[in-house]
Design an enzyme around this catalytic site. Structure first.
Site, PDB file in Angstrom:
ATOM      1  N   GLU A  89      33.073   4.848  98.480  1.00 30.19           N
ATOM      2  CA  GLU A  89      32.982   6.261  98.874  1.00 30.19           C
ATOM      3  C   GLU A  89      32.223   6.418 100.187  1.00 30.19           C
ATOM      4  O   GLU A  89      32.582   7.229 101.040  1.00 30.19           O
ATOM      5  CB  GLU A  89      32.268   7.067  97.788  1.00 30.19           C
ATOM      6  N   CYS A  92      29.234   1.048  98.912  1.00 28.99           N
ATOM      7  CA  CYS A  92      30.257   1.571  98.002  1.00 28.99           C
ATOM      8  C   CYS A  92      31.477   2.082  98.780  1.00 28.99           C
ATOM      9  O   CYS A  92      31.369   2.483  99.947  1.00 28.99           O
ATOM     10  CB  CYS A  92      29.702   2.734  97.179  1.00 28.99           C
ATOM     11  N   CYS A 117      26.137   7.688  96.353  1.00 26.65           N
ATOM     12  CA  CYS A 117      27.325   8.270  96.991  1.00 26.65           C
ATOM     13  C   CYS A 117      27.364   9.784  96.791  1.00 26.65           C
ATOM     14  O   CYS A 117      27.755  10.523  97.700  1.00 26.65           O
ATOM     15  CB  CYS A 117      28.585   7.616  96.448  1.00 26.65           C
ATOM     16  N   ASN A 147      34.745  -0.992  98.501  1.00 29.30           N
ATOM     17  CA  ASN A 147      33.397  -1.527  98.456  1.00 29.30           C
ATOM     18  C   ASN A 147      33.327  -2.857  99.206  1.00 29.30           C
ATOM     19  O   ASN A 147      34.270  -3.648  99.199  1.00 29.30           O
ATOM     20  CB  ASN A 147      32.875  -1.658  97.013  1.00 29.30           C
ATOM     21  N   GLU A 201      30.719  -5.968  99.493  1.00 28.65           N
ATOM     22  CA  GLU A 201      29.504  -6.578  98.934  1.00 28.65           C
ATOM     23  C   GLU A 201      28.918  -7.598  99.895  1.00 28.65           C
ATOM     24  O   GLU A 201      29.516  -7.936 100.923  1.00 28.65           O
ATOM     25  CB  GLU A 201      29.838  -7.208  97.572  1.00 28.65           C
ATOM     26  N   CYS A 217      28.694   6.774  92.191  1.00 25.81           N
ATOM     27  CA  CYS A 217      27.290   6.507  91.869  1.00 25.81           C
ATOM     28  C   CYS A 217      26.391   7.581  92.487  1.00 25.81           C
ATOM     29  O   CYS A 217      26.821   8.384  93.323  1.00 25.81           O
ATOM     30  CB  CYS A 217      26.886   5.121  92.350  1.00 25.81           C
TER      31      CYS A 217
HETATM   32  N1  THU Z   1      30.683   0.746  93.616  1.00 20.87           N
HETATM   33  C1  THU Z   1      31.380   1.591  94.425  1.00 20.87           C
HETATM   34  O1  THU Z   1      32.070   1.148  95.351  1.00 20.87           O
HETATM   35  N2  THU Z   1      31.283   2.923  94.194  1.00 20.87           N
HETATM   36  C2  THU Z   1      30.554   3.502  93.201  1.00 20.87           C
HETATM   37  O2  THU Z   1      30.465   4.716  93.137  1.00 20.87           O
HETATM   38  C3  THU Z   1      29.892   2.649  92.218  1.00 20.87           C
HETATM   39  C4  THU Z   1      29.872   1.197  92.499  1.00 20.87           C
HETATM   40  C5  THU Z   1      30.755  -0.702  93.858  1.00 20.87           C
HETATM   41  C6  THU Z   1      29.488  -1.322  94.354  1.00 20.87           C
HETATM   42  C7  THU Z   1      29.654  -2.741  93.905  1.00 20.87           C
HETATM   43  O3  THU Z   1      30.385  -3.454  94.899  1.00 20.87           O
HETATM   44  C8  THU Z   1      30.492  -2.667  92.661  1.00 20.87           C
HETATM   45  O4  THU Z   1      31.076  -1.379  92.668  1.00 20.87           O
HETATM   46  C9  THU Z   1      29.714  -2.849  91.371  1.00 20.87           C
HETATM   47  O5  THU Z   1      28.617  -2.012  91.308  1.00 20.87           O
END
Ligand code: THU
Length: 129
Positions: free
Chosen positions: A54, A52, A88, A41, A43, A85
């Site tokens: 994925e 994310c 994704c 991920n 940010e 999520c």
């Molecule tokens: N996140 C992912 O990388 N994948 C997911 O399927 C759910 C959430 C990340 C996004 C963000 O940087 C952190 O997790 C918290 O939501």
């Protein structure tokens, strides 16, 4: 093998840029030919721009010309291991619902087919009513 995918996802997770949530995620996406594409991920100070793990892995695969996938491993520290999520799931669904999705953390693993995680999702067939 699943172990190699878990190792690849853990390595990617070590690269996560998550200064806001402090929640690191790593993903490893295996193609039907056995190639592995990873993601973490990423940010942003403008929170909603966050990508994310994925979707980073998926984008990397597509950019390499690969669009057919067998399985996805997602590594977090969640208990139980966290599933991808909704965004994704939708992005992955574009390339096939047979994908095996494996969520891993220090506390075991959970497995699904993507079709279980995204029943009745929107698809290209909805674009031509
Ligand atoms: N996140 C992912 O990388 N994948 C997911 O399927 C759910 C959430 C990340 C996004 C963000 O940087 C952190 O997790 C918290 O939501």
């Amino acid at each position: 093998m699943i172990e190699q995918l878990v190792t690849a996802a853990r390595r990617a997770r070590d690269c996560a840029y998550a200064p806001y949530s402090r929640y690191a995620v790593g993903a490893a996406l295996e193609s039907l030919e056995g190639e592995v594409f990873t993601g973490c991920n990423v940010e942003n100070a403008s929170y909603s721009l966050t990508i994310c793990a994925e979707r980073v892995a998926l984008g990397s695969a597509v950019a390499a010309g690969v669009q057919a996938f067998a399985r996805l491993v997602v590594v977090t520290e969640s208990v139980p291991p966290a599933a991808p999520c909704g965004s994704c799931r939708q992005m992955l669904a574009e390339f096939g619902m047979d994908l095996e999705v494996i969520a891993v953390s220090g506390n075991g693993e959970r497995r699904w087919r993507l079709e279980e995680l995204l029943p009745d999702g929107f698809s290209s067939s909805d674009l031509s009513p």
